[in-house]
Design a protein around this motif. Structure first.
Motif, PDB file in Angstrom:
ATOM      1  N   ILE A 140      16.224  -7.533  47.795  1.00  0.00           N
ATOM      2  CA  ILE A 140      16.774  -6.332  47.230  1.00  0.00           C
ATOM      3  C   ILE A 140      17.747  -5.719  48.050  1.00  0.00           C
ATOM      4  N   LEU A 141      18.674  -5.207  47.468  1.00  0.00           N
ATOM      5  CA  LEU A 141      19.829  -4.163  48.301  1.00  0.00           C
ATOM      6  C   LEU A 141      19.902  -3.052  47.742  1.00  0.00           C
ATOM      7  N   ILE A 142      19.321  -1.608  48.412  1.00  0.00           N
ATOM      8  CA  ILE A 142      19.357  -0.406  47.895  1.00  0.00           C
ATOM      9  C   ILE A 142      20.628   0.172  48.639  1.00  0.00           C
ATOM     10  N   THR A 143      21.448   0.818  47.986  1.00  0.00           N
ATOM     11  CA  THR A 143      22.212   1.893  48.319  1.00  0.00           C
ATOM     12  C   THR A 143      22.053   3.497  48.134  1.00  0.00           C
ATOM     13  N   ILE A 144      22.055   4.095  48.837  1.00  0.00           N
ATOM     14  CA  ILE A 144      21.715   5.820  48.614  1.00  0.00           C
ATOM     15  C   ILE A 144      22.766   6.401  49.156  1.00  0.00           C
ATOM     16  N   GLY A 145      23.622   6.957  48.070  1.00  0.00           N
ATOM     17  CA  GLY A 145      24.698   7.828  48.135  1.00  0.00           C
ATOM     18  C   GLY A 145      23.732   9.183  48.260  1.00  0.00           C
ATOM     19  N   ARG A 146      24.457  10.344  48.954  1.00  0.00           N
ATOM     20  CA  ARG A 146      23.722  11.713  48.939  1.00  0.00           C
ATOM     21  C   ARG A 146      24.653  12.656  48.984  1.00  0.00           C
ATOM     22  N   GLU A 147      24.225  13.731  48.504  1.00  0.00           N
ATOM     23  CA  GLU A 147      24.838  14.792  48.925  1.00  0.00           C
ATOM     24  C   GLU A 147      24.504  15.627  50.103  1.00  0.00           C
ATOM     25  N   TYR A 148      25.177  16.197  50.798  1.00  0.00           N
ATOM     26  CA  TYR A 148      24.717  16.769  52.143  1.00  0.00           C
ATOM     27  C   TYR A 148      23.714  17.668  51.852  1.00  0.00           C
ATOM     28  N   GLY A 149      22.489  17.628  52.656  1.00  0.00           N
ATOM     29  CA  GLY A 149      21.307  18.150  52.636  1.00  0.00           C
ATOM     30  C   GLY A 149      20.299  18.096  51.534  1.00  0.00           C
ATOM     31  N   SER A 150      20.644  17.014  50.551  1.00  0.00           N
ATOM     32  CA  SER A 150      19.538  16.771  49.611  1.00  0.00           C
ATOM     33  C   SER A 150      18.405  15.904  49.941  1.00  0.00           C
ATOM     34  N   GLY A 151      18.590  15.531  51.265  1.00  0.00           N
ATOM     35  CA  GLY A 151      17.510  14.818  51.820  1.00  0.00           C
ATOM     36  C   GLY A 151      17.581  13.213  51.568  1.00  0.00           C
ATOM     37  N   GLY A 152      18.657  12.753  51.389  1.00  0.00           N
ATOM     38  CA  GLY A 152      18.932  11.269  51.309  1.00  0.00           C
ATOM     39  C   GLY A 152      18.514  10.627  52.236  1.00  0.00           C
ATOM     40  N   HIS A 153      18.851  10.815  53.577  1.00  0.00           N
ATOM     41  CA  HIS A 153      18.476  10.232  54.897  1.00  0.00           C
ATOM     42  C   HIS A 153      17.125   9.986  54.636  1.00  0.00           C
ATOM     43  N   ASP A 154      16.054  11.183  54.513  1.00  0.00           N
ATOM     44  CA  ASP A 154      14.660  11.068  54.408  1.00  0.00           C
ATOM     45  C   ASP A 154      14.062  10.267  53.540  1.00  0.00           C
ATOM     46  N   LEU A 155      14.669  10.385  52.386  1.00  0.00           N
ATOM     47  CA  LEU A 155      14.105   9.482  51.436  1.00  0.00           C
ATOM     48  C   LEU A 155      14.370   8.059  51.555  1.00  0.00           C
ATOM     49  N   ALA A 156      15.424   7.817  52.244  1.00  0.00           N
ATOM     50  CA  ALA A 156      15.685   6.322  52.557  1.00  0.00           C
ATOM     51  C   ALA A 156      14.803   5.869  53.577  1.00  0.00           C
ATOM     52  N   ALA A 157      14.405   6.782  54.585  1.00  0.00           N
ATOM     53  CA  ALA A 157      13.593   6.425  55.680  1.00  0.00           C
ATOM     54  C   ALA A 157      12.022   6.232  55.160  1.00  0.00           C
ATOM     55  N   LEU A 158      11.706   7.195  54.128  1.00  0.00           N
ATOM     56  CA  LEU A 158      10.265   6.852  53.475  1.00  0.00           C
ATOM     57  C   LEU A 158      10.121   5.737  52.535  1.00  0.00           C
ATOM     58  N   LEU A 159      11.523   5.464  51.964  1.00  0.00           N
ATOM     59  CA  LEU A 159      11.444   4.149  50.833  1.00  0.00           C
ATOM     60  C   LEU A 159      11.483   2.783  52.031  1.00  0.00           C
ATOM     61  N   SER A 160      11.989   2.880  53.092  1.00  0.00           N
ATOM     62  CA  SER A 160      12.034   2.000  53.954  1.00  0.00           C
ATOM     63  C   SER A 160      10.543   1.576  54.535  1.00  0.00           C
ATOM     64  N   GLN A 161       9.758   2.648  54.864  1.00  0.00           N
ATOM     65  CA  GLN A 161       8.465   2.409  55.179  1.00  0.00           C
ATOM     66  C   GLN A 161       7.728   1.942  54.191  1.00  0.00           C
ATOM     67  N   ARG A 162       7.803   2.514  53.024  1.00  0.00           N
ATOM     68  CA  ARG A 162       6.847   2.231  51.898  1.00  0.00           C
ATOM     69  C   ARG A 162       7.085   0.945  51.423  1.00  0.00           C
ATOM     70  N   LEU A 163       8.355   0.235  51.529  1.00  0.00           N
ATOM     71  CA  LEU A 163       8.900  -0.908  50.948  1.00  0.00           C
ATOM     72  C   LEU A 163       8.737  -1.950  52.123  1.00  0.00           C
ATOM     73  N   GLY A 164       8.638  -1.664  53.399  1.00  0.00           N
ATOM     74  CA  GLY A 164       8.476  -2.583  54.449  1.00  0.00           C
ATOM     75  C   GLY A 164      10.040  -3.137  54.752  1.00  0.00           C
ATOM     76  N   ILE A 165      11.121  -2.588  54.433  1.00  0.00           N
ATOM     77  CA  ILE A 165      12.558  -3.118  54.410  1.00  0.00           C
ATOM     78  C   ILE A 165      13.205  -2.432  55.440  1.00  0.00           C
ATOM     79  N   ARG A 166      14.212  -2.886  56.013  1.00  0.00           N
ATOM     80  CA  ARG A 166      14.994  -2.053  57.053  1.00  0.00           C
ATOM     81  C   ARG A 166      15.889  -1.106  56.543  1.00  0.00           C
ATOM     82  N   MET A 167      16.127   0.121  56.946  1.00  0.00           N
ATOM     83  CA  MET A 167      17.185   1.096  56.597  1.00  0.00           C
ATOM     84  C   MET A 167      18.202   1.174  57.420  1.00  0.00           C
ATOM     85  N   LEU A 168      19.455   1.406  57.015  1.00  0.00           N
ATOM     86  CA  LEU A 168      20.694   1.343  58.125  1.00  0.00           C
ATOM     87  C   LEU A 168      21.485   2.585  57.551  1.00  0.00           C
TER      88      LEU A 168
END
Length: 199
Positions: free
Chosen positions: A5-33
């Motif tokens: 699975i390849l997940i891409t997250i575009g984000r508005e600045y300040g929307s929490g996109g990075h934090d969301l990606a980090a949480l999903l990375s932990q929950r799914l057990g896959i690397r976040m870049l």
């Protein structure tokens, strides 16, 4: 073995996109870049790493750049192209991953197992988040949000020819202000796992 699975997250600045990606990375057990792409690309060249961070997701200055056929002499353009190449290499390896920003949805277009997400939130919430995170006045935070969003919009359009944040470029758009970043990650995990496990 699970399929890729390849997940891409575009984000508005300040929307929490990075934090969301980090949480999903932990929950799914896959690397976040996110900025880790720069760290990996130029790990043996600290000077270039610093320069790349300066130009990361920045629009190309057309006055200072020159393009002949496929060759472009601008640093922002070349930093972006190296990142696109690395995103594709990671995908080619068969590894599942979450990519934050950097036109990853475009770089990976057409690949099986690709899920393109755009993260947004109301402007007032984004300004407040940046105000708190960087200890800025409301006015300075608002200016930084507007400037960063403008850079991302121009950067995305320059490299993809598409419109950043437009629903036609993504499979799912989520407003993190509705539930907060943690609850949004929890809700999205179920959606992503269903997508991941389908035939």
């Amino acid at each position: 073995m699970k399929k890729q699975i390849l997940i891409t997250i575009g984000r508005e600045y300040g929307s929490g996109g990075h934090d969301l990606a980090a949480l999903l990375s932990q929950r799914l057990g896959i690397r976040m870049l996110d900025r880790e792409l720069i760290d990996e690309l130029w790990k043996n060249d600290p000077e270039m790493q610093q320069l790349a961070q300066q130009y990361d997701e920045r629009p190309v200055n057309r006055i200072l750049s020159r393009k002949i056929n496929e060759f472009d002499n601008s640093i922002p353009h070349n930093v972006a192209q190296r990142q696109f190449d690395m995103i594709r290499q990671i995908a080619d390896s068969g590894e599942s991953a979450i990519f934050v920003g950097r036109c990853a949805d475009y770089a990976l277009a057409g690949r099986p197992g690709l899920l393109r997400i755009f993260c947004r939130a109301d402007l007032s919430l984004r300004i407040r988040r940046i105000e708190q995170r960087h200890n800025l006045s409301k006015k300075k935070a608002a200016l930084l949000v507007a400037k960063t969003d403008r850079h991302r919009r121009v950067y995305y359009h320059h490299h993809t020819g598409q419109f950043w944040g437009h629903s036609s470029c993504y499979d799912l758009t989520v407003n993190t202000g509705m539930l907060g970043v943690e609850k949004t990650a929890e809700t999205m995990e179920a959606f992503i796992r269903t997508f991941w496990e389908q035939d």
